[in-house]
Every structure is written in C-alpha cells, then in structure tokens.
Design a protein around this motif. Structure first.
Motif, PDB file in Angstrom:
ATOM      1  N   PHE A 110       7.277  -0.609  -6.404  1.00 13.04           N
ATOM      2  CA  PHE A 110       6.976   0.709  -5.997  1.00 13.04           C
ATOM      3  C   PHE A 110       5.552   0.750  -6.186  1.00 13.04           C
ATOM      4  CE2 PHE A 110       7.540   0.163 -10.687  1.00 13.04           C
ATOM      5  CZ  PHE A 110       6.678   1.058 -11.314  1.00 13.04           C
ATOM      6  N   LYS A 111       4.967   1.916  -5.436  1.00 12.68           N
ATOM      7  CA  LYS A 111       3.488   2.291  -5.613  1.00 12.68           C
ATOM      8  C   LYS A 111       3.260   3.553  -6.603  1.00 12.68           C
ATOM      9  CE  LYS A 111      -0.345   2.533  -2.388  1.00 12.68           C
ATOM     10  NZ  LYS A 111      -0.443   2.638  -0.660  1.00 12.68           N
ATOM     11  N   LYS A 112       2.131   3.386  -7.143  1.00 14.91           N
ATOM     12  CA  LYS A 112       1.786   4.584  -8.032  1.00 14.91           C
ATOM     13  C   LYS A 112       0.839   5.497  -7.219  1.00 14.91           C
ATOM     14  CE  LYS A 112       2.828   2.526 -12.576  1.00 14.91           C
ATOM     15  NZ  LYS A 112       2.137   2.249 -13.955  1.00 14.91           N
ATOM     16  N   GLY A 113       0.522   6.678  -7.786  1.00 15.65           N
ATOM     17  CA  GLY A 113      -0.570   7.459  -7.347  1.00 15.65           C
ATOM     18  C   GLY A 113      -0.665   8.564  -8.540  1.00 15.65           C
ATOM     19  N   LEU A 114      -1.869   9.164  -8.005  1.00 15.51           N
ATOM     20  CA  LEU A 114      -2.691  10.217  -9.027  1.00 15.51           C
ATOM     21  C   LEU A 114      -1.538  11.355  -9.302  1.00 15.51           C
ATOM     22  CD1 LEU A 114      -6.306   9.706  -7.948  1.00 15.51           C
ATOM     23  CD2 LEU A 114      -5.161   8.978 -10.231  1.00 15.51           C
ATOM     24  N   ASN A 115      -1.562  12.080 -10.124  1.00 11.94           N
ATOM     25  CA  ASN A 115      -0.845  13.560 -10.366  1.00 11.94           C
ATOM     26  C   ASN A 115      -1.723  14.446 -11.419  1.00 11.94           C
ATOM     27  OD1 ASN A 115       0.076  12.567 -12.906  1.00 11.94           O
ATOM     28  ND2 ASN A 115       1.907  11.805 -12.064  1.00 11.94           N
ATOM     29  N   GLN A 116      -0.985  15.443 -11.650  1.00 12.25           N
ATOM     30  CA  GLN A 116      -1.630  16.391 -12.558  1.00 12.25           C
ATOM     31  C   GLN A 116      -1.716  15.892 -13.928  1.00 12.25           C
ATOM     32  OE1 GLN A 116       1.415  16.804 -11.436  1.00 12.25           O
ATOM     33  NE2 GLN A 116       2.789  18.086 -12.584  1.00 12.25           N
ATOM     34  N   TRP A 117      -1.160  14.988 -14.280  1.00 11.72           N
ATOM     35  CA  TRP A 117      -1.470  14.295 -15.511  1.00 11.72           C
ATOM     36  C   TRP A 117      -2.172  12.933 -15.729  1.00 11.72           C
ATOM     37  CZ3 TRP A 117       1.273  17.850 -17.486  1.00 11.72           C
ATOM     38  CH2 TRP A 117       2.391  18.523 -17.136  1.00 11.72           C
TER      39      TRP A 117
ATOM     40  N   LYS B 136       3.614  15.799 -23.630  1.00 12.31           N
ATOM     41  CA  LYS B 136       4.010  16.852 -22.552  1.00 12.31           C
ATOM     42  C   LYS B 136       5.228  16.941 -22.130  1.00 12.31           C
ATOM     43  CE  LYS B 136      -0.156  18.776 -21.551  1.00 12.31           C
ATOM     44  NZ  LYS B 136      -0.587  20.155 -21.512  1.00 12.31           N
ATOM     45  N   GLN B 137       5.875  15.810 -22.121  1.00 14.69           N
ATOM     46  CA  GLN B 137       7.155  15.824 -21.468  1.00 14.69           C
ATOM     47  C   GLN B 137       8.511  16.283 -22.565  1.00 14.69           C
ATOM     48  OE1 GLN B 137       7.209  15.432 -18.068  1.00 14.69           O
ATOM     49  NE2 GLN B 137       4.988  15.101 -18.696  1.00 14.69           N
ATOM     50  N   ARG B 138       8.038  16.064 -23.700  1.00  9.32           N
ATOM     51  CA  ARG B 138       8.986  16.567 -24.716  1.00  9.32           C
ATOM     52  C   ARG B 138       9.277  17.904 -24.689  1.00  9.32           C
ATOM     53  NH1 ARG B 138       6.371  14.122 -29.316  1.00  9.32           N
ATOM     54  NH2 ARG B 138       7.478  12.128 -28.312  1.00  9.32           N
ATOM     55  N   PRO B 139      10.363  18.390 -24.582  1.00  8.16           N
ATOM     56  CA  PRO B 139      10.872  19.827 -24.665  1.00  8.16           C
ATOM     57  C   PRO B 139      10.576  20.380 -25.877  1.00  8.16           C
ATOM     58  CG  PRO B 139      12.766  18.537 -24.692  1.00  8.16           C
ATOM     59  CD  PRO B 139      11.721  17.548 -24.477  1.00  8.16           C
ATOM     60  N   ARG B 140      10.112  21.529 -26.178  1.00  6.43           N
ATOM     61  CA  ARG B 140       9.766  22.293 -27.382  1.00  6.43           C
ATOM     62  C   ARG B 140      11.067  22.782 -27.984  1.00  6.43           C
ATOM     63  NH1 ARG B 140       6.223  19.710 -26.747  1.00  6.43           N
ATOM     64  NH2 ARG B 140       4.256  20.104 -26.506  1.00  6.43           N
ATOM     65  N   LEU B 141      11.376  22.567 -29.236  1.00  4.49           N
ATOM     66  CA  LEU B 141      12.616  23.055 -29.915  1.00  4.49           C
ATOM     67  C   LEU B 141      12.222  24.283 -30.286  1.00  4.49           C
ATOM     68  CD1 LEU B 141      13.732  19.689 -31.733  1.00  4.49           C
ATOM     69  CD2 LEU B 141      14.399  20.492 -29.512  1.00  4.49           C
ATOM     70  N   HIS B 142      13.055  25.043 -30.399  1.00  3.39           N
ATOM     71  CA  HIS B 142      13.063  26.373 -31.058  1.00  3.39           C
ATOM     72  C   HIS B 142      13.117  26.277 -32.696  1.00  3.39           C
ATOM     73  CE1 HIS B 142      13.556  29.482 -27.730  1.00  3.39           C
ATOM     74  NE2 HIS B 142      13.762  28.152 -27.028  1.00  3.39           N
ATOM     75  N   PRO B 143      12.455  27.396 -33.160  1.00  3.26           N
ATOM     76  CA  PRO B 143      12.254  27.241 -34.800  1.00  3.26           C
ATOM     77  C   PRO B 143      13.325  26.865 -35.529  1.00  3.26           C
ATOM     78  CG  PRO B 143      11.291  29.380 -34.000  1.00  3.26           C
ATOM     79  CD  PRO B 143      12.161  28.789 -32.534  1.00  3.26           C
TER      80      PRO B 143
ATOM     81  N   LYS C 235      -6.862  21.827  -9.608  1.00  5.34           N
ATOM     82  CA  LYS C 235      -7.569  23.027 -10.212  1.00  5.34           C
ATOM     83  C   LYS C 235      -7.813  22.933 -11.619  1.00  5.34           C
ATOM     84  CE  LYS C 235      -5.798  25.677  -6.472  1.00  5.34           C
ATOM     85  NZ  LYS C 235      -4.868  27.141  -6.155  1.00  5.34           N
ATOM     86  N   ILE C 236      -8.359  21.562 -12.189  1.00  2.00           N
ATOM     87  CA  ILE C 236      -8.653  21.339 -13.624  1.00  2.00           C
ATOM     88  C   ILE C 236      -9.867  21.952 -14.023  1.00  2.00           C
ATOM     89  CG2 ILE C 236      -8.553  19.534 -15.155  1.00  2.00           C
ATOM     90  CD1 ILE C 236      -5.908  19.635 -13.842  1.00  2.00           C
ATOM     91  N   LYS C 237      -9.668  22.618 -15.224  1.00  2.00           N
ATOM     92  CA  LYS C 237     -10.770  23.002 -15.761  1.00  2.00           C
ATOM     93  C   LYS C 237     -10.887  22.462 -17.376  1.00  2.00           C
ATOM     94  CE  LYS C 237     -12.064  25.655 -12.362  1.00  2.00           C
ATOM     95  NZ  LYS C 237     -13.458  25.620 -11.250  1.00  2.00           N
ATOM     96  N   TYR C 238     -12.061  22.567 -17.984  1.00  2.00           N
ATOM     97  CA  TYR C 238     -12.117  22.137 -19.397  1.00  2.00           C
ATOM     98  C   TYR C 238     -13.008  23.032 -20.118  1.00  2.00           C
ATOM     99  CZ  TYR C 238     -10.341  17.796 -17.373  1.00  2.00           C
ATOM    100  OH  TYR C 238      -9.377  16.984 -16.711  1.00  2.00           O
ATOM    101  N   GLU C 239     -12.755  23.079 -21.355  1.00  2.66           N
ATOM    102  CA  GLU C 239     -13.514  24.157 -22.121  1.00  2.66           C
ATOM    103  C   GLU C 239     -14.844  23.695 -22.291  1.00  2.66           C
ATOM    104  OE1 GLU C 239     -11.412  24.195 -26.039  1.00  2.66           O
ATOM    105  OE2 GLU C 239      -9.501  25.064 -25.052  1.00  2.66           O
ATOM    106  N   ASN C 240     -15.058  22.511 -22.533  1.00  4.28           N
ATOM    107  CA  ASN C 240     -16.733  22.170 -22.443  1.00  4.28           C
ATOM    108  C   ASN C 240     -16.861  20.761 -21.872  1.00  4.28           C
ATOM    109  OD1 ASN C 240     -15.933  20.005 -24.729  1.00  4.28           O
ATOM    110  ND2 ASN C 240     -15.309  21.858 -25.960  1.00  4.28           N
ATOM    111  N   GLU C 241     -18.233  20.293 -21.962  1.00  2.00           N
ATOM    112  CA  GLU C 241     -18.810  19.207 -21.602  1.00  2.00           C
ATOM    113  C   GLU C 241     -17.929  17.996 -22.207  1.00  2.00           C
ATOM    114  OE1 GLU C 241     -20.294  16.742 -18.676  1.00  2.00           O
ATOM    115  OE2 GLU C 241     -19.841  18.805 -18.403  1.00  2.00           O
ATOM    116  N   PHE C 242     -17.921  18.049 -23.434  1.00  2.00           N
ATOM    117  CA  PHE C 242     -17.378  17.041 -24.448  1.00  2.00           C
ATOM    118  C   PHE C 242     -15.940  16.571 -23.860  1.00  2.00           C
ATOM    119  CE2 PHE C 242     -14.925  15.121 -27.703  1.00  2.00           C
ATOM    120  CZ  PHE C 242     -15.774  14.369 -28.278  1.00  2.00           C
ATOM    121  N   GLU C 243     -15.212  17.682 -23.758  1.00  2.00           N
ATOM    122  CA  GLU C 243     -13.694  17.546 -23.257  1.00  2.00           C
ATOM    123  C   GLU C 243     -13.783  16.957 -21.829  1.00  2.00           C
ATOM    124  OE1 GLU C 243      -9.490  17.529 -23.480  1.00  2.00           O
ATOM    125  OE2 GLU C 243     -11.179  17.572 -25.092  1.00  2.00           O
TER     126      GLU C 243
END
Length: 314
Positions: free
Chosen positions: A105-112, A123-130, A68-76
């Motif tokens: 091992f075998k690879k496959g497509l995913n959300q990334w 995306k995998q890097r956890p967000r540190l608090h301030p 269910k992927i959506k993008y902001e514009n055609e360029f993206e």
C-alpha cells in the motif's frame, strides 16, 4: 621489465584512470584458460541533502495550507516542522518500497503528519468520562469499558444527527442511560442477524432515547372524541388526506382545518356504520365520500337550498 609484465599491468592502469575520471570501474578475472572477463559497476547517483530538505519544506508549506494549521509560537512551529519532515521522509521511503513492489500500500500526508506516533495514538484514544478512571481499565473490565466508550461515541452522534435537546443535565443523563441500554440491545440483535438467527437488522433512530413504553405512547394517535378504536382513527386520517386531494379543499386557517377534519371523521364513521348495514342487507344502498363530506348535515342542507334571485355563493 619484460613485455609480458607490461601487458599484465595495463588493466590496472586503465582501472585507475577510470576511477579518476568517474567512469564505470572495470575489473578482470581469469579462468583456467586465462581469458579475461570484464564486469562493470555503474556509479550510483543520489539526491543531495539540500534537495531533500527543500522538497520537505515545500511539502510543509502545502501541509499548513491544506489543513489550515496554526501554532501558538515559533518554537512550537519549528518543533512541528522537524517532526513533519521526519514523517515526510518515512512516507517517501515507504512509497519507494511500494513502487518497487516491497510494500502492498501507499502512504500519504494527512492532518496528523506533524505529530509523533505517540502523539497520534493519544489523539485516537477516546476520552473516558470522569466515572471511568484509567485505573479501572483492567483485563477483567475491559469489555465493559469498551462498550461504555463505544456507546458514548454513538450517543454524541445521536445528539448531532437528531438534534436532541433536553431540559437539564438530569434529563440528559437519564436519556443517555436509556439510549445506551437500547444501543446494547440493538448490537446484540444485530449479532444474531449476522448469525442468521434474525431476519432483519436494527439501527439507531430518533426514538433511541426512549423506553419501549414511551415509544408506544409516541406512536399511539390522540383519538378524536368520537373514536374509541385507534385503527378506525388512523383509517379516517387516511381518508381525510385523500378527500383533501380529490376535492382540492382549502381552508382559511389551522382552526378551520381542524374543525372540518373532525366533521369529516364524524361523517366517515357514520358512512362506515351505514355500509355495514348495507352489507348485512338491512339497507338498500351504499354511501360514500363526496365533496360535502366536511359539512354538518345542517350546512349541507343550506348548500342545497336555492339562493334568492340575484345572490351567488362565495
């Protein structure tokens, strides 16, 4: 030109004809006995560039639908399509090696699959608090920072799993700090368990945002006025539950239930004291719970009194 020269030129002529017709090429070598050896090399076939592109676009359309992927514009969208096809081709090449036994091992497509490797890492890097700045992540404090990040993740999961809510941000921060202290203690305990130094394993539960004293208070029953000992109170509650089942008791509302429970526990305690005297030999009979155990003595006497002629109990 002699006959021998004509015969020697035949393999070359045949080879040129084979190349022109797209047939397997034929080469000859001669050993010391001049015997001809023939080897063949089949012409390899490959998927055309347009076929590969078409397959990628089919995979791209399926990817957009599946995740269910959506993008902001055609360029993206075009940018992500290009990255996707590069990833798709890499996966395809990898899986060909897997099929030939060169990969384990075998690879496959995913959300990334529409991200570059660097974008995926981010995306995998956890967000540190301030309060944890990037500049602080050095070798000297990396262990503490990792613990902080892991505890934050455990805290977020705790809030979801047990639907914990607090009055304000101050209370939330207080509970988070207590939680992280408990989380660290649980982790240290489980390390000892893995080493065989402890016989059981601990885990997060609904009490993990409480101090030990707060937890003890939660476990401590609120005693009825006639009880001073928590153990007796708990025993009475168990006896009350059994009484409700054994005699199929039903009451009008919660207030009536509470009233009858208190009367029952008073009677239960009196029965226990009586039976202690029986065990000591100062009483000749033993008492027990019956269908009247939720009544006061006066109520019980009224139940035993014969009703006037024609009147029935409700």
């Amino acid at each position: 030109m002699g006959i021998g020269e004509i015969i020697a030129g035949v393999p070359l002529i045949l080879c040129l004809i084979g190349v022109a017709l797209g047939l397997p090429t034929i080469t000859t070598t001669t050993d010391s006995s001049s015997a001809a050896k023939i080897t063949t090399q089949p012409v390899e076939t490959s998927t055309t560039l347009s076929d590969v592109k078409g397959q990628c676009q089919s995979a791209w359309q399926k990817f957009l639908i599946d995740f269910k992927i959506k993008y902001e514009n055609e360029f993206e969208r075009q940018k992500r399509n290009k990255i996707f096809c590069q990833n798709w081709q890499n996966i395809r090449d990898h899986n060909l090696q897997y099929e030939s036994g060169h990969q384990s091992f075998k690879k496959g497509l995913n959300q990334w699959s529409d991200l570059t490797t660097e974008e995926w890492k981010e995306k995998q890097r956890p967000r540190l608090h301030p309060e944890i700045s990037g500049a602080e992540i050095t070798t000297g404090v990396s262990e503490d920072v990792r613990d902080e990040v892991k505890c934050r993740a455990a805290w977020e999961k705790f809030l979801i799993d047990f639907r914990a809510h607090y009055q304000d941000s101050t209370e939330t921060e207080k509970r988070r700090n207590i939680f992280c202290g408990n989380w660290k203690a649980i982790r240290e305990h489980n390390v000892k368990y893995e080493l065989g130094e402890e016989s059981f394993k601990k885990g997060i539960n609904q009490w993990s945002d409480l101090t030990i004293e707060e937890w003890k208070n939660k476990q401590r029953p609120i005693l009825a006025p006639e009880f001073e000992d928590a153990e007796d109170y708990i025993k009475c509650q168990d006896a009350w539950k059994k009484f409700l089942i054994d005699f199929e008791k039903k009451y009008h509302d919660a207030a009536e239930v509470e009233n009858r429970r208190n009367i029952f526990c008073t009677n239960w305690k009196a029965i226990q004291e009586h039976n202690v005297r029986y065990e000591l030999g100062t009483i000749s009979f033993k008492k027990g719970i019956n269908q009247w155990s939720d009544l006061t003595f006066e109520e019980w006497k009224n139940k035993q009194r014969p009703l006037p002629l024609g009147q029935t109990t409700k």
